[in-house]
Design an enzyme around this catalytic site. Sequence first.
Site, mmCIF file in Angstrom:
data_model
loop_
_atom_site.group_PDB
_atom_site.id
_atom_site.type_symbol
_atom_site.label_atom_id
_atom_site.label_comp_id
_atom_site.label_asym_id
_atom_site.label_seq_id
_atom_site.Cartn_x
_atom_site.Cartn_y
_atom_site.Cartn_z
ATOM 1 N N HIS A 59 4.363 0.875 -6.111
ATOM 2 C CA HIS A 59 3.130 1.050 -5.329
ATOM 3 C C HIS A 59 1.950 1.433 -6.215
ATOM 4 O O HIS A 59 1.676 2.617 -6.434
ATOM 5 C CB HIS A 59 3.383 2.131 -4.274
ATOM 6 C CG HIS A 59 2.415 2.108 -3.151
ATOM 7 N ND1 HIS A 59 2.795 2.305 -1.849
ATOM 8 C CD2 HIS A 59 1.072 1.903 -3.107
ATOM 9 C CE1 HIS A 59 1.732 2.229 -1.059
ATOM 10 N NE2 HIS A 59 0.677 1.994 -1.807
ATOM 11 N N HIS A 61 -2.267 0.493 -7.065
ATOM 12 C CA HIS A 61 -3.521 -0.217 -6.775
ATOM 13 C C HIS A 61 -4.241 -0.469 -8.099
ATOM 14 O O HIS A 61 -4.647 0.473 -8.772
ATOM 15 C CB HIS A 61 -4.400 0.614 -5.836
ATOM 16 C CG HIS A 61 -3.777 0.811 -4.484
ATOM 17 N ND1 HIS A 61 -3.894 -0.102 -3.464
ATOM 18 C CD2 HIS A 61 -2.985 1.809 -3.999
ATOM 19 C CE1 HIS A 61 -3.215 0.322 -2.402
ATOM 20 N NE2 HIS A 61 -2.658 1.481 -2.705
ATOM 21 N N LEU A 62 -4.374 -1.733 -8.451
ATOM 22 C CA LEU A 62 -4.975 -2.082 -9.755
ATOM 23 C C LEU A 62 -6.448 -2.481 -9.643
ATOM 24 O O LEU A 62 -7.136 -2.593 -10.650
ATOM 25 C CB LEU A 62 -4.175 -3.198 -10.426
ATOM 26 C CG LEU A 62 -2.785 -2.775 -10.916
ATOM 27 C CD1 LEU A 62 -2.006 -3.994 -11.419
ATOM 28 C CD2 LEU A 62 -2.882 -1.727 -12.015
ATOM 29 N N ARG A 63 -6.906 -2.726 -8.433
ATOM 30 C CA ARG A 63 -8.344 -2.933 -8.124
ATOM 31 C C ARG A 63 -8.935 -4.240 -8.643
ATOM 32 O O ARG A 63 -10.080 -4.539 -8.312
ATOM 33 C CB ARG A 63 -9.192 -1.769 -8.655
ATOM 34 C CG ARG A 63 -8.801 -0.422 -8.114
ATOM 35 C CD ARG A 63 -9.013 -0.325 -6.614
ATOM 36 N NE ARG A 63 -8.768 1.024 -6.129
ATOM 37 C CZ ARG A 63 -8.044 1.291 -5.049
ATOM 38 N NH1 ARG A 63 -7.504 0.322 -4.324
ATOM 39 N NH2 ARG A 63 -7.866 2.537 -4.674
ATOM 40 N N HIS A 178 3.023 -0.069 5.473
ATOM 41 C CA HIS A 178 2.165 1.129 5.460
ATOM 42 C C HIS A 178 2.142 1.593 6.915
ATOM 43 O O HIS A 178 1.516 0.953 7.762
ATOM 44 C CB HIS A 178 0.772 0.714 4.967
ATOM 45 C CG HIS A 178 -0.303 1.742 5.178
ATOM 46 N ND1 HIS A 178 -0.991 2.325 4.136
ATOM 47 C CD2 HIS A 178 -0.833 2.270 6.309
ATOM 48 C CE1 HIS A 178 -1.888 3.169 4.628
ATOM 49 N NE2 HIS A 178 -1.817 3.163 5.939
ATOM 50 N N ASN A 277 -4.371 8.710 1.907
ATOM 51 C CA ASN A 277 -3.794 8.135 3.125
ATOM 52 C C ASN A 277 -2.416 7.560 2.818
ATOM 53 O O ASN A 277 -2.335 6.644 2.016
ATOM 54 C CB ASN A 277 -4.722 7.030 3.650
ATOM 55 C CG ASN A 277 -4.149 6.329 4.870
ATOM 56 O OD1 ASN A 277 -3.174 6.793 5.439
ATOM 57 N ND2 ASN A 277 -4.735 5.221 5.254
ATOM 58 N N ASP A 304 1.621 5.342 -5.546
ATOM 59 C CA ASP A 304 0.405 5.039 -4.770
ATOM 60 C C ASP A 304 -0.838 5.338 -5.603
ATOM 61 O O ASP A 304 -1.856 5.824 -5.089
ATOM 62 C CB ASP A 304 0.378 5.802 -3.432
ATOM 63 C CG ASP A 304 -0.628 5.198 -2.456
ATOM 64 O OD1 ASP A 304 -1.263 4.179 -2.790
ATOM 65 O OD2 ASP A 304 -0.780 5.742 -1.349
#
Length: 427
Positions: A59, A61-63, A178, A277, A304
């Site tokens: 999990h 997030h590499l954007r 999610h 979140n 995350d």
Amino acid sequence: MGLGSTVIKGGTVLDQRGEKRVDVRIEGGLVTEVGAALQGDRMLDASGCIVSPGFVDLHVHLREPGREEAETIETGSRAAARGGFTAIVAMPNTEPPHDSLAVVEMVRRLGVQAGLCEVLPSGCITINRAGEVLAPMAELAAAGVHIFTDDGTGVQDPLLMRRALEYGKSLGILLAQHCEVSRLTEGAVMHEGGCCARLGVPGWPSVAEELMVFRDIELSRLTGAPIHFLHLSTAKSVDLVRGAKAEGLRVTAEAAPHHFTLTDDLLNGFDPIFKVNPPLRELTDVLAVKRGLADGTIDAIATDHAPHAPELKEMPLDQAPPGMLGLETSLALSISELGLDLQQVVALLSWQPAAIAGVADRHGRPIEVGEPANITVFDPNLAWTVSAAGLASKSRNTPYAGRTVRGKVRHTVFGGTAVVIDGEAQR
Ligand code: DOR
């Protein structure tokens, strides 16, 4: 690659087979010898260290594409390698999202170019993560995508989720949810509990997560399809998964370090660094997540990792985006806070998530002759203080700055190449 051989020397090999004091020789991307007093062209000192299968993060997030000011595939991969990860699953909520072959292939290609770890793009369950129309799952699966998720949001429509599970089952892929019923969390800023009431801000109630965990356990039962639960954060969610596993359902789950180390009262100063979140919950939830990790209910520690640029993350609490960095602090928090033995910690970080990600043929392998050399060397006793400026991530939003933790990655070997040596990324 013309580099000759590398020997990891003086460490303790710890994998699913047990623990032994041996050196490890690597050549041509593979482990070529395991034994005493080995010599090689390049020596990596591992004295006092554990030599384990590389970590796998389900999990991240590499954007990139879309938010390169917060992170790129290269900077995120570098943070991952420094955190001991040899494979990471890239979440789909980029701009544009991972709902087309073009985006998924670009993410994978940029991961190969960075060459610091294997970047495994997830695929969206629905087009634009909008929860209305299924993404081209077959096409993405044929391109090698294994995990499908709309992460950032849950799939709200139960019929669409049922269809996705049925379709996914026939494709042999894994849906990852999610869990958040979004009607119950509109405008939410933090966990709905005592602290939230005192601050007078709208909350994310635990039940918003638990309802979807329950629904998807039942949809998994109905369809026979496997389901993976992302970032479980409440005691009841953990209990639901425990019950589903006891019934033999095809359910797996992960938890993030912030959910076993931090509680909602940290938000009493309105500091958005603690906004995430699902939100930080209460102590009873933290203890339940820890118990779930200890007893096998939760299969994996997943970070995350959610970088955000300072101009967004420093906005007022109600406007700042949720998310915190995780890649470079995950191992240390797991060692320092879980009270588990090291083999359990490594299982949660390595071979268990490798199996869920569908990469158990090349990551999380036992350290034996002929196996791919994806290996992490870490000092389980080294104490260090987290500093935001010292992280490789392009963003700075760690909630752990100033905290002293124990356990640090020393070297990471990816595909036979030492991409991190003595804590320093080599590319
Ligand atoms: O805290 C979070 N950040 N939770 C999410 O679901 C999305 C993520 C993000 O992309 O920043």
